[in-house]
Motif scaffolding. Structure first.
Motif, mmCIF file in Angstrom:
data_model
loop_
_atom_site.group_PDB
_atom_site.id
_atom_site.type_symbol
_atom_site.label_atom_id
_atom_site.label_comp_id
_atom_site.label_asym_id
_atom_site.label_seq_id
_atom_site.Cartn_x
_atom_site.Cartn_y
_atom_site.Cartn_z
ATOM 1 N N ILE A 559 5.227 -27.579 3.438
ATOM 2 C CA ILE A 559 4.691 -26.311 3.943
ATOM 3 C C ILE A 559 5.431 -25.846 5.207
ATOM 4 C CG2 ILE A 559 2.892 -27.452 5.323
ATOM 5 C CD1 ILE A 559 1.085 -25.062 4.729
ATOM 6 N N ILE A 560 5.886 -26.798 6.014
ATOM 7 C CA ILE A 560 6.592 -26.446 7.257
ATOM 8 C C ILE A 560 7.906 -25.738 6.944
ATOM 9 C CG2 ILE A 560 7.664 -27.384 9.366
ATOM 10 C CD1 ILE A 560 5.709 -29.741 9.168
ATOM 11 N N PHE A 561 8.495 -26.085 5.785
ATOM 12 C CA PHE A 561 9.820 -25.571 5.427
ATOM 13 C C PHE A 561 9.721 -24.606 4.243
ATOM 14 C CE2 PHE A 561 9.985 -29.774 7.280
ATOM 15 C CZ PHE A 561 10.954 -29.646 8.278
ATOM 16 N N ALA A 663 -4.563 -33.152 7.750
ATOM 17 C CA ALA A 663 -5.443 -31.978 7.712
ATOM 18 C C ALA A 663 -5.002 -30.938 8.741
ATOM 19 C CB ALA A 663 -6.883 -32.415 7.980
ATOM 20 N N LEU A 664 -4.599 -31.410 9.933
ATOM 21 C CA LEU A 664 -4.121 -30.480 10.965
ATOM 22 C C LEU A 664 -2.863 -29.747 10.495
ATOM 23 C CD1 LEU A 664 -4.391 -32.224 14.468
ATOM 24 C CD2 LEU A 664 -5.488 -30.117 13.731
ATOM 25 N N ILE A 665 -1.978 -30.477 9.849
ATOM 26 C CA ILE A 665 -0.722 -29.881 9.391
ATOM 27 C C ILE A 665 -1.000 -28.823 8.332
ATOM 28 C CG2 ILE A 665 1.525 -30.320 8.324
ATOM 29 C CD1 ILE A 665 1.209 -31.589 11.076
ATOM 30 N N ASN A 666 -1.824 -29.166 7.369
ATOM 31 C CA ASN A 666 -2.075 -28.254 6.246
ATOM 32 C C ASN A 666 -2.911 -27.045 6.643
ATOM 33 O OD1 ASN A 666 -0.629 -29.753 4.277
ATOM 34 N ND2 ASN A 666 -2.311 -31.226 4.172
ATOM 35 N N ASN A 667 -3.673 -27.146 7.737
ATOM 36 C CA ASN A 667 -4.470 -26.009 8.213
ATOM 37 C C ASN A 667 -3.676 -25.085 9.136
ATOM 38 O OD1 ASN A 667 -6.806 -26.721 6.841
ATOM 39 N ND2 ASN A 667 -7.553 -28.026 8.504
ATOM 40 N N ALA A 668 -2.490 -25.544 9.555
ATOM 41 C CA ALA A 668 -1.675 -24.734 10.464
ATOM 42 C C ALA A 668 -0.901 -23.674 9.692
ATOM 43 C CB ALA A 668 -0.707 -25.633 11.231
ATOM 44 N N ASN A 669 -0.396 -22.684 10.418
ATOM 45 C CA ASN A 669 0.381 -21.607 9.803
ATOM 46 C C ASN A 669 1.843 -22.018 9.652
ATOM 47 O OD1 ASN A 669 -1.969 -20.194 9.988
ATOM 48 N ND2 ASN A 669 -1.108 -18.453 11.095
ATOM 49 N N PRO A 670 2.424 -21.910 8.451
ATOM 50 C CA PRO A 670 3.856 -22.183 8.313
ATOM 51 C C PRO A 670 4.652 -21.122 9.066
ATOM 52 C CG PRO A 670 2.975 -21.243 6.284
ATOM 53 C CD PRO A 670 1.802 -21.508 7.179
#
Length: 683
Positions: A559-561, A663-670
Motif C-alpha cells: 500500500i505504501i508503494f 493495523a496502523l500501516i493499513n489505516n494510514a493514507n498511501p
C-alpha cells in the motif's frame, strides 16, 4: 599439483605513477627520500636550457639491496612516524608506501641515478616507456654500473617534459611556493637549496625566524607544549600570562610557537611569503606533522574568529604548529593535504581548535587590559630572547588560584540549564582566602556571562570558558577550559560508533532486524575501515541498501508503494514513497512516525527533522554514480553523505517492517503521486 603464477605487466607502473597528484607532491617525495637517508643538504636544480630536474643530496647513498627495495613496488623497509638516528639527531621517518620512486616520472620519462654509500658508486637509469611496455614487469632489467666511490650521496637527474617543466618554473617563481619547498622540513640540521635558471636561487637559511620579523609590530609571542600542558603569553619579552591546557590527542606531542602582530597598513608585505596562505594570501602559522610541512590551511586557521567583532580576534599571526605522532590511525589523503577521518583526526582537530580559541581571545583581552593601563598599544620584540632584564618581582605576594575539576569537559545535549561555575573546584584570592565560585567572573567565547547559566544548548558545539577573579576580590589568577557539548551517537549496525558510517543521534542504538541488510551494513563498515577505503565497492553497496530496504518493505506493505511514477528511477521512486508516507501531515500517518521514533529511541521532532532535511535524492543519485563506474567523483565526504541517507532509509524501513503495527500501516493514507514527486524533486 598444478599451479599458476600471478604476472603483472609494466602498465602497472603507468597506473601507479599517474596517481602521483601534483608536481609539488612529487618534489616533496624526493626531498623526503633525502631526509630519510640522513642527508644534511639537498639541492634541487631546474634547468630549462637542459630540460632537466636534478635532485642531489649528501645522504647515506644506496647499496644494491637498497636499489632492489627501491624498485620493489609497494614494498618498504620504512615505517612512517617511527624515528631513526642520524648522527647526533633523531628524525621521523617520512616514507612507508614503497612507491616513492614513481614520483620521478611526474617530471619526465628518462631518469638517471648516481649513488654512493662512501665506498661503492652505482649508476643506473630507467626509461618510462620501456618499463611500461613490457608484458611482465619482472622481465625488465636495469643494468647497474659499479665503481669505487668516496663522497656519500645520491643524485637523480630527470629529463623533463617541456610542458611539465614550464609549469614547474612558473609555480616556483612565486615566493609563496618556492619558500614552502625550501622550508618543507622544520629541522635545523637539514637544508634545502632550490636553483632555477630563471633567477630563483634560495635556501632554507634564507627564511627568517618569526621572532626576527617586524619586531616593532609584535604584540605577543605565544608558545605551548603538550608535555608541560602550559600555554604561555609573552609581551615585550616577558611572560604575562600562563594557562593550562591538556591535549585530548593521545600518544601525540603537540607544540606551538607563534608571533601575533598588530600590523600597520601594507606592513604585511615585509613578512616572508612562506607564512602567506596559498588560497587567499592571509597570514598563518604553518603546520608540521612529524617535522614535514603539511599543506592544509584549515587545520589551524587564524581566521576562525573573523565573524566576531575585531576586539575579540587577533588573526595576524605567524609561526609553527608541530604535531609529532607514530599512531597508526594518522593517515593522509593521496595528495597529503588532508588527514583522513579517524579517531586521530577528530582528536587533533579538537585540540588545535581549542588552542586557537584559547589564544586569540586571551591575547585580545591582554591587549585591551594593557591599553587601559598605559593608554597606548605597546608593541615591540615579544620573544623572550629580546627581554629586558628585570630587577623586581612584580607580584611577590599574590597567592590567588583558580582550580578546575577537569582540564576540559564534555556534556551530552540537550542541556536546558548549564551553570558554568560548577566546573570550578575552588578559588582563592591574592591573600590565599577562599572565594565563593559564584563570585568569579566568567567569559564564554570572549563574551561576559551575566546570567548564572548558559542559554539552553540543543546543538553540538564547543565553548571556551575563561574564569577570573572579579572585583572587589584581588588576585591575578585565571583559568581557561573548553566545554564540548556533543550529540550522543550509536551505530545501527551494532559496531563501534566511531568507526561506523551508519550512526544515529541516540544513546542506545537501534539494531537492524533484516539479516541481509544488517550484513551489508557491517560489510560496508569493514571496507571503509580499510586504509584503501574501497569507495568503488562501497558506493554500489550503498545503492543496494536503499533498494533492498524499500523492496523488503514493499513486499510486506504494498500500500505504501501503490502509486507508480514511471518517469522516476525505481530506487529513487521507492525512497520517495517511503518519505512521503512517513512525513505526511495526515494524523494517521503521523502516528506511524511517532511509533518509529519510539522504536528507534529518537525524539519525534529530531527524527522528523532528519527525514525532512537529509538530501536523499542527491544521495541516491550519488550511489548510482558509484554503481555505474563514475567513482572519480566520490570522496570521503560524499561517501559519508550517501551512507548517512542510506542508513536512515534502512532504519525507517526496518522499524516499519518489524516493529510498527500492521493495523496502523493499513489505516494510514498511501502517498499521492504529487507527494512522491515532491519528495523526489526537492530532496
Amino acid at each position: 599439483m598444478n599451479s599458476a603464477n600471478i604476472n603483472v605487466g609494466g602498465e602497472i607502473v603507468r597506473e601507479l605513477s599517474e596517481k602521483v597528484p601534483t608536481h609539488i607532491f612529487a618534489l616533496n617525495e624526493l626531498i623526503k627520500n633525502a631526509y630519510d637517508a640522513c642527508a644534511s643538504h639537498v639541492t634541487i636544480t631546474i634547468s630549462t636550457s637542459k630540460s632537466s630536474v636534478t635532485v642531489s643530496d649528501d645522504g647515506e647513498g644506496m647499496s644494491r639491496t637498497d636499489i632492489d627495495t627501491l624498485f620493489h613496488l609497494a614494498k618498504s623497509t620504512k615505517t612512517y612516524g617511527t624515528t631513526r638516528t642520524c648522527g647526533a639527531t633523531t628524525r621521523y621517518i617520512q616514507g612507508s608506501k614503497g612507491l616513492g620512486f614513481l614520483s620521478v616520472f611526474k617530471f619526465g620519462r628518462h631518469v638517471k641515478w648516481q649513488t654512493c654509500n662512501g665506498k661503492t658508486e652505482l649508476k643506473f637509469s630507467v626509461n618510462y616507456n620501456d618499463v611500461t611496455s613490457v608484458e611482465k614487469i619482472t622481465d625488465y632489467n636495469i643494468p647497474i654500473k659499479e665503481q669505487k666511490g668516496a663522497a656519500r650521496g645520491t643524485t637523480i637527474e630527470i629529463k623533463a617534459d617541456p610542458k611539465d617543466l614550464s609549469f614547474l618554473v612558473e609555480y616556483l617563481s612565486d615566493g609563496k611556493n618556492n619558500q614552502k619547498v625550501i622550508g618543507a622540513f622544520l629541522d635545523e640540521n637539514f637544508t634545502i637549496n632550490l636553483k632555477v635558471d630563471n633567477g630563483v636561487n634560495i635556501s632554507t637559511s634564507d627564511i627568517a625566524k618569526p621572532e626576527n620579523i617586524l619586531k616593532d609590530r609584535q604584540s605577543f609571542y605565544v608558545k605551548y607544549d603538550s608535555k608541560s600542558e602550559k600555554l604561555e603569553f609573552y609581551h615585550l619579552g616577558k611572560v604575562i600570562k600562563t594557562l593550562n591546557y591538556k591535549c585530548v590527542t593521545e600518544k601525540t606531542l603537540v607544540s606551538l610557537s607563534v608571533i601575533i602582530f598588530n600590523l600597520a597598513p601594507n606592513s604585511k608585505l615585509k613578512i616572508p611569503k612562506y607564512f602567506w596562505r596559498e588560497s587567499d594570501d592571509q597570514l598563518s602559522p604553518l603546520v608540521f606533522i612529524n617535522d614535514n610541512l603539511f599543506h592544509n590551511e584549515r587545520l589551524f586557521d587564524p581566521g576562525i574568529f573573523r565573524s566576531r567583532r575585531t576586539s575579540d580576534s587577533m588573526p595576524q599571526m605567524i609561526g609553527y604548529v608541530k604535531i609529532q605522532s607514530s599512531r597508526k590511525d594518522l593517515e593522509f589523503s593521496a595528495d597529503r593535504t588532508r588527514i583522513l577521518e579517524t579517531d586521530f583526526k577528530r582528536a587533533i582537530d579538537s585540540d588545535l581548535k581549542s588552542l586557537n580559541e584559547l589564544i586569540q581571545p586571551t591575547a585580545a583581552k591582554l591587549r585591551r587590559e594593557a591599553k587601559e593601563d598605559s593608554k597606548k598599544d605597546e608593541l615591540g620584540p615579544a620573544h623572550p630572547d629580546f627581554a629586558t632584564p628585570s630587577t623586581t618581582n612584580e607580584n611577590p605576594t599574590d597567592k590567588s588560584e583558580i582550580t578546575l575539576k577537569e582540564p576540559n569537559f564534555k556534556y551530552p545535549i540537550p542541556q536546558k540549564k548549564f551553570n558554568a561555575r560548577q566546573l570550578v573546584k575552588n578559588a582563592c584570592d591574592a591573600h590565599g582566602n577562599s572565594i565563593d565560585r559564584n563570585n568569579l567572573g566568567v567569559e564564554v567565547n570572549g563574551e561576559e556571562l551575566s546570567d548564572p547559566n548558559l542559554d539552553s544548548i540543543t546543538e553540538s558545539c564547543r565553548k571556551t570558558l575563561y574564569f577570573y577573579i572579579r572585583k572587589p576580590n584581588k588576585g591575578s589568577a585565571s583559568r581557561f577550559c573548553t566545554v564540548e557539548f556533543y550529540q550522543p551517537m550509536s551505530s545501527i549496525t551494532g559496531g563501534e560508533v566511531e568507526l561506523s558510517l551508519f550512526s544515529v543521534p541516540q544513546n542506545s542504538g537501534y539494531k537492524i532486524s533484516h539479516p541481509t541488510i544488517s550484513r551489508i551494513l557491517n560489510q560496508i563498515d569493514c571496507a571503509h575501515r580499510s586504509p584503501d577505503r574501497y569507495y568503488e565497492i562501497i558506493a554500489p553497496a550503498l545503492r543496494t541498501v536503499f533498494e533492498i530496504s524499500c523492496k523488503a518493505l514493499e513486499y510486506k506493505y504494498p500500500i505504501i508503494f501503490k502509486n507508480k511514477i514511471p518517469k522516476l528511477d525505481k530506487v529513487l521512486w521507492r525512497v520517495a514513497c517511503l518519505l512521503a508516507f512517513v512525513l505526511s501531515d495526515v494524523n494517521a500517518n503521523r502516528k506511524i512516525l511517532t511509533e518509529i521514533s519510539k522504536v528507534v529511541k529518537l525524539d519525534y521532532s529530531t527524527l522528523q527533522n532528519i527525514l525532512k532535511t537529509q538530501s536523499f535524492t542527491k544521495a541516491v543519485k550519488g550511489a548510482h554514480l558509484g554503481a555505474h563506474g563514475s567513482t572519480e567523483y566520490l570522496t570521503e565526504e560524499t561517501i559519508r553523505t550517501i551512507a548517512s541517507a542510506a542508513g536512515y532509509i534502512a532504519l525507517t524501513a526496518d522499524a516499519i517492517e518489524h516493529h510498527v503495527s500492521g493495523a496502523l500501516i493499513n489505516n494510514a493514507n498511501p502517498p499521492t503521486a504529487e507527494e512522491i514527486q515532491y519528495q523526489a524533486e526537492t530532496r
